[in-house]
Design a protein around this motif. Structure first.
Motif, mmCIF file in Angstrom:
data_model
loop_
_atom_site.group_PDB
_atom_site.id
_atom_site.type_symbol
_atom_site.label_atom_id
_atom_site.label_comp_id
_atom_site.label_asym_id
_atom_site.label_seq_id
_atom_site.Cartn_x
_atom_site.Cartn_y
_atom_site.Cartn_z
ATOM 1 N N ASP A 11 0.700 -1.513 0.308
ATOM 2 C CA ASP A 11 0.137 -0.021 0.007
ATOM 3 C C ASP A 11 0.634 1.143 0.177
ATOM 4 N N ARG A 12 0.823 2.398 -0.825
ATOM 5 C CA ARG A 12 2.195 2.919 -1.393
ATOM 6 C C ARG A 12 1.563 4.530 -2.113
ATOM 7 N N ALA A 13 2.015 5.677 -1.538
ATOM 8 C CA ALA A 13 1.413 6.406 -2.913
ATOM 9 C C ALA A 13 2.617 7.306 -2.390
ATOM 10 N N GLY A 14 3.189 8.641 -3.319
ATOM 11 C CA GLY A 14 3.791 9.451 -3.509
ATOM 12 C C GLY A 14 3.043 10.788 -4.036
ATOM 13 N N GLY A 15 4.463 11.551 -4.491
ATOM 14 C CA GLY A 15 3.833 12.473 -4.920
ATOM 15 C C GLY A 15 3.020 13.777 -3.635
ATOM 16 N N LYS A 16 2.137 15.087 -4.381
ATOM 17 C CA LYS A 16 1.583 15.311 -4.186
ATOM 18 C C LYS A 16 0.169 16.161 -5.117
ATOM 19 N N ASP A 17 -0.990 15.995 -4.692
ATOM 20 C CA ASP A 17 -2.408 15.928 -5.328
ATOM 21 C C ASP A 17 -2.091 17.398 -6.474
ATOM 22 N N ALA A 294 -4.345 -8.539 -6.521
ATOM 23 C CA ALA A 294 -5.390 -7.904 -7.099
ATOM 24 C C ALA A 294 -4.354 -6.580 -6.800
ATOM 25 N N ALA A 295 -4.866 -5.501 -7.790
ATOM 26 C CA ALA A 295 -4.343 -4.036 -7.103
ATOM 27 C C ALA A 295 -4.738 -2.866 -8.236
ATOM 28 N N ALA A 296 -4.302 -1.529 -7.835
ATOM 29 C CA ALA A 296 -4.810 -0.418 -8.445
ATOM 30 C C ALA A 296 -4.632 0.510 -8.189
ATOM 31 N N TRP A 297 -4.616 1.423 -8.719
ATOM 32 C CA TRP A 297 -2.898 2.772 -8.670
ATOM 33 C C TRP A 297 -3.922 4.312 -9.653
ATOM 34 N N HIS A 298 -3.508 4.772 -9.328
ATOM 35 C CA HIS A 298 -4.217 6.560 -10.292
ATOM 36 C C HIS A 298 -2.909 6.968 -10.580
ATOM 37 N N VAL A 299 -3.214 8.081 -11.290
ATOM 38 C CA VAL A 299 -1.302 8.995 -11.859
ATOM 39 C C VAL A 299 -2.124 10.079 -11.656
ATOM 40 N N ASN A 300 -1.094 10.877 -11.277
ATOM 41 C CA ASN A 300 -2.148 11.877 -11.262
ATOM 42 C C ASN A 300 -1.034 13.179 -11.644
ATOM 43 N N GLY A 301 -0.844 13.139 -13.081
ATOM 44 C CA GLY A 301 0.278 14.399 -13.452
ATOM 45 C C GLY A 301 0.354 14.454 -14.844
ATOM 46 N N LEU A 302 1.363 15.254 -15.091
ATOM 47 C CA LEU A 302 1.110 15.591 -16.721
ATOM 48 C C LEU A 302 1.869 14.590 -17.407
ATOM 49 N N VAL A 303 0.416 13.796 -18.211
ATOM 50 C CA VAL A 303 1.324 13.287 -18.886
ATOM 51 C C VAL A 303 -0.113 12.962 -19.579
ATOM 52 N N ASP A 304 -0.375 12.179 -20.651
ATOM 53 C CA ASP A 304 -1.435 12.234 -21.618
ATOM 54 C C ASP A 304 -1.303 11.224 -21.719
ATOM 55 N N GLY A 305 -2.759 10.158 -22.297
ATOM 56 C CA GLY A 305 -3.431 8.490 -21.977
ATOM 57 C C GLY A 305 -2.855 7.704 -23.374
ATOM 58 N N GLU A 306 -2.090 8.948 -24.650
ATOM 59 C CA GLU A 306 -0.793 7.378 -25.120
ATOM 60 C C GLU A 306 0.093 7.336 -24.349
ATOM 61 N N THR A 307 1.233 8.426 -23.450
ATOM 62 C CA THR A 307 2.154 7.166 -22.736
ATOM 63 C C THR A 307 1.660 7.153 -21.045
ATOM 64 N N MET A 308 0.827 6.780 -20.868
ATOM 65 C CA MET A 308 0.026 6.971 -19.578
ATOM 66 C C MET A 308 -0.410 4.798 -20.045
ATOM 67 N N VAL A 309 -0.881 3.986 -21.226
ATOM 68 C CA VAL A 309 -1.282 3.480 -21.967
ATOM 69 C C VAL A 309 -0.181 2.077 -22.099
ATOM 70 N N THR A 310 0.583 3.166 -23.156
ATOM 71 C CA THR A 310 1.787 2.331 -23.859
ATOM 72 C C THR A 310 2.918 1.634 -23.126
ATOM 73 N N TRP A 311 3.449 3.240 -22.057
ATOM 74 C CA TRP A 311 4.405 3.591 -21.828
ATOM 75 C C TRP A 311 4.415 3.047 -20.017
ATOM 76 N N LEU A 312 3.992 4.199 -19.204
ATOM 77 C CA LEU A 312 3.839 3.386 -18.056
ATOM 78 C C LEU A 312 2.206 2.535 -17.259
ATOM 79 N N ARG A 313 1.520 1.934 -17.936
ATOM 80 C CA ARG A 313 0.561 0.924 -17.887
ATOM 81 C C ARG A 313 1.651 0.193 -17.653
ATOM 82 N N PRO A 314 2.276 -0.912 -18.460
ATOM 83 C CA PRO A 314 3.453 -1.964 -18.086
ATOM 84 C C PRO A 314 3.824 -1.794 -17.259
#
Length: 327
Positions: A11-17, A294-314
């Motif tokens: 259970d981990r979190a980091g950064g600012k909202d 089982a897992a979940a995440w939320h990414v909050n930041g300067l990232v577009d959807g394509e970068t999120m899906v193809t690079w960050l998600r895996p």
């Protein structure tokens, strides 16, 4: 990120909202499409109890006519109605008493969408499904979700269904490049929004979202929900179809995305893994019944959807799998 593995919990979190406040493991974020499994599990409970059938049409449950009345529960759960407007962000600006009429003003984008294609962004039909399922309960839909889904899973404090009136929630900032709205920074500032019904929308912690995914694991012997294992397995079956919004083949179960390695979750998860994402993948919940994670995440930041899906998600998925094994 919240994960459950055979040897413990991560259970981990980091950064600012978006308000500059530290993100903690108790932070809640708007979930958008990532909430769809919540209503799907409630539908599964009602199907198990004989109160609902996946073949039921909306016209059997709501006083509506036309093409909307012909849509079935299964078609909505499998994203096959073609009804995309108004979208979830627009819906959040509407008062509850105006929401149904606003959705009924729009028809399917490609009528009849029928059974040939899917469309990930069918927020509007989930609003209709939420209204339809609410006819089966004596109280509100939110009350039924809490009683029949969240309470048995001990997750009632991990979700804010925001059914008491307008709430102040972290909002969505969008960039209009190139000429259309595109997520740029999620949860940038605070905004007043009317809540959606629990069919679509709300807010949750990553713990809550991952708990939903874990509860849907068809291989577990500890069935905390009053949901038949056969019904759950039926909800986790599907065939690949072209998704005209995402422009790719997608396999949708009933309320779940299937075959996650094929949609950029990487190959650290098995082909049996299932889950759902919200707002171009910025939020995700998933379960791999083979690895029992089982897992979940939320990414909050300067990232577009394509970068999120193809690079960050895996990469996030792989790191979560490694952490679950270590712990």
């Amino acid at each position: 990120v919240w994960g459950v593995g055979p040897s413990g919990v991560v259970d981990r979190a980091g950064g600012k909202d978006g308000l500059g406040q530290a993100v903690t493991t108790d932070s809640m974020f708007r979930t958008y499409c990532a909430t769809k499994p919540l209503l799907a599990l409630l539908c599964g409970v009602f199907v198990t109890e004989g109160e609902l059938s996946f073949d039921d049409r909306l016209g059997d449950l709501l006083p509506i006519g036309g093409v909307h009345a012909q849509m079935t529960v299964e078609e909505i759960l499998r994203h096959r109605t073609g009804l995309e407007h108004p979208n979830g962000i627009v819906v959040s600006t509407l008062r509850a008493e105006n929401r149904l009429s606003a959705v009924l003003e729009h028809g399917p984008v490609v009528p009849p969408i029928g059974r040939s294609e899917t469309a990930y962004s069918e927020a509007a039909t989930w609003i209709l499904l939420g209204e339809a399922v609410s006819t089966l309960v004596s109280g509100t839909l939110a009350d039924a979700v809490r009683e029949l889904v969240l309470a048995p899973l001990r997750l009632e404090h991990e979700f804010d269904l925001a059914d008491g009136g307008p709430t102040s929630r972290l909002a969505l900032n969008i960039s209009l490049r190139p000429g259309r709205a595109w997520p740029l920074l999620i949860e940038r500032g605070e905004a007043l929004a009317w809540p959606s019904n629990p069919g679509y929308g709300g807010a949750a912690t990553c713990r809550g979202l991952a708990g939903l995914a874990a509860a849907a694991n068809p291989t577990t012997s500890d069935r905390q929900l009053a949901l038949n294992g056969g019904v759950m397995r039926q909800m986790l079956t599907g065939v690949p179809r072209h998704d005209r919004v995402l422009g790719r083949l997608m396999t949708f179960g009933q309320g779940w995305m299937l075959d996650l390695p094929a949609i950029d979750f990487g190959h650290s998860v098995s082909a049996e893994a299932f889950g759902h994402v919200g707002l171009t993948g910025m939020t995700a919940l998933w379960c791999d019944p083979i690895a029992m994670v089982a897992a979940a995440w939320h990414v909050n930041g300067l990232v577009d959807g394509e970068t999120m899906v193809t690079w960050l998600r895996p990469r996030i998925t792989e790191a979560t799998m490694e952490l679950s094994l270590i712990h």
